[in-house]
Design a protein around this motif. Structure first.
Motif, short mmCIF file in Angstrom:
data_model
loop_
_atom_site.label_atom_id
_atom_site.label_comp_id
_atom_site.label_asym_id
_atom_site.label_seq_id
_atom_site.Cartn_x
_atom_site.Cartn_y
_atom_site.Cartn_z
N ALA A 1 -7.89 0.41 2.92
CA ALA A 1 -6.66 0.53 3.23
C ALA A 1 -6.17 1.26 4.33
O ALA A 1 -5.38 0.73 5.23
N VAL B 1 -1.42 6.54 2.96
CA VAL B 1 -2.89 6.22 2.34
C VAL B 1 -3.69 7.44 2.85
O VAL B 1 -4.67 7.70 1.88
N HIS C 1 0.92 -1.39 -0.03
CA HIS C 1 -0.07 0.15 0.12
C HIS C 1 0.87 1.25 -0.05
O HIS C 1 0.34 2.44 0.24
#
Length: 100
Positions: free
Chosen positions: A80, A36, A10
């Motif tokens: 996420a 994120v 991620h």
């Protein structure tokens, strides 16, 4: 450690270059949360501006596809962000109790 692989998936690929981040998963989780979250901010801004800024360059169906993609990416990023937060909390020693 599976959590490290998930976190790195991620983040930008270049994050894999830093062995210290892999050796200290709590630091990687902390960085992943920030990365994120920043992506989520950018996606929300793109969603707000897309119709105005791209309206002259895309046909109506192109705008619809752009907006749909932005919505789906926003949902993926929210998941996420939640996952990175939970991993970070777990690596800090927080215990979780199942709720019925």
């Amino acid at each position: 450690m599976p959590a490290v692989s998930w976190l790195l998936d991620h983040c930008p690929a270049d994050y894999r270059l830093y062995a210290g981040w892999r050796r200290h998963p709590v630091a990687l989780a902390w960085l992943t949360q920030r990365h994120v979250d920043a992506q989520l901010v950018a996606m929300r801004q793109a969603y707000r501006e897309a119709r105005v800024e791209m309206g002259d360059y895309l046909p109506p169906e192109g705008i619809a596809e752009l907006m749909s993609g932005l919505e789906h990416e926003g949902v993926r990023l929210l998941a996420a962000a939640r996952g990175a937060k939970l991993i970070h909390e777990a690596l800090q020693g927080k215990t979780f109790v199942a709720k019925l």
